[in-house]
Design a protein around this motif. Sequence first.
Motif, short mmCIF file in Angstrom:
data_model
loop_
_atom_site.label_atom_id
_atom_site.label_comp_id
_atom_site.label_asym_id
_atom_site.label_seq_id
_atom_site.Cartn_x
_atom_site.Cartn_y
_atom_site.Cartn_z
N ALA A 28 8.70 13.52 88.80
CA ALA A 28 8.19 14.43 87.77
C ALA A 28 9.14 14.42 86.57
CB ALA A 28 8.07 15.83 88.34
N ASP A 29 8.71 15.05 85.50
CA ASP A 29 9.51 15.06 84.26
C ASP A 29 10.92 15.61 84.48
OD1 ASP A 29 7.42 13.95 82.88
OD2 ASP A 29 6.66 15.87 82.11
N SER B 211 7.42 14.12 93.47
CA SER B 211 6.09 14.69 93.25
C SER B 211 5.03 13.72 93.74
CB SER B 211 5.87 14.95 91.75
OG SER B 211 4.54 15.38 91.50
N THR C 144 2.23 12.80 90.23
CA THR C 144 2.48 11.80 89.20
C THR C 144 1.84 10.47 89.61
OG1 THR C 144 4.58 11.25 90.24
CG2 THR C 144 4.62 12.88 88.46
#
Length: 300
Positions: A148-149, A154, A157
């Motif tokens: 994830a960012d 995650s 994604t």
Amino acid sequence: MFAPVVVGVDGSAESLAAAAWAAREAERRDRVLRLVHVWDWHPRHEEREIANAAQRHLARRSLRQAEERVRAECPELRLTDEQMEGPATAALVKAADEAELLVLGSRGLSGFTGFLVGSVALGVVAKATSPVVLVRADEVAADEHVPADDGSPSTETGYGDVVLAVDLDDACDEVIEFAFEAARLRHARLRAVHAWHLAGPVGLGPGDIGLARDSWQGEEWLGFLKAVLQVWRDKYPDVEVLETVVDDKPATALVRAATGASLLVVGHRLAERPVGPRTGPVTHAAIHHVGCPVAVVPHA
């Protein structure tokens, strides 16, 4: 009827991780998942009944544990299970021959020592006529996806790259097609890697030294790689492809390229040698040292 995805289970952590990965792959491919447990047959009459009863009990427990793991991962997946008599390598090779692909577990080791791949798994990889995927013990669904960012794992994604090892001296359609299809199913980028490596300067004669690595050689290999893959680009227009050519030893290049990948695809030539079937050095290095699942695709 479509061939199933088959996974070998024995109750170990690595086989449960393999069952979970196989469940996700069966769901992606819209296939039935078949759980297989192999138990050893005891031919001596006085031992046979007790030993075989114990083996069947262990088989039922292993299959039940794997089914629970699969149901937690993919509740709606179509599922069957089977007990088979050993020897384990021969039984799993037979199961693989009837499968779209066979999934087996490998136990992760700490540090940079790679992964422990047992003799049964190595024997199956060497002999199976269908693709075999090896999955490490701590593999989870999020590992197939990019972080994830914020850098956290995650499953929301996109998938990491599918990495394809291409030997331009022996490029095989079966291996390439498997990789393109895997990338299509994941909506992932396909990264095709070819490594070439020459050993330093070459002597041309007394007082003459010529550099073996001419600047044009890498570009030439890249052109060859793109030409080999063009027909597959046309067949799979939705798959983004990145061709990579590196001046390095193939095994080293693959281990590096597979970092963060969702899957590494390598080929294995089916050939009987006097000492028995073996995997080549690049495939051997990949299945022992790459962290992501490794698909070994056999070809003639």
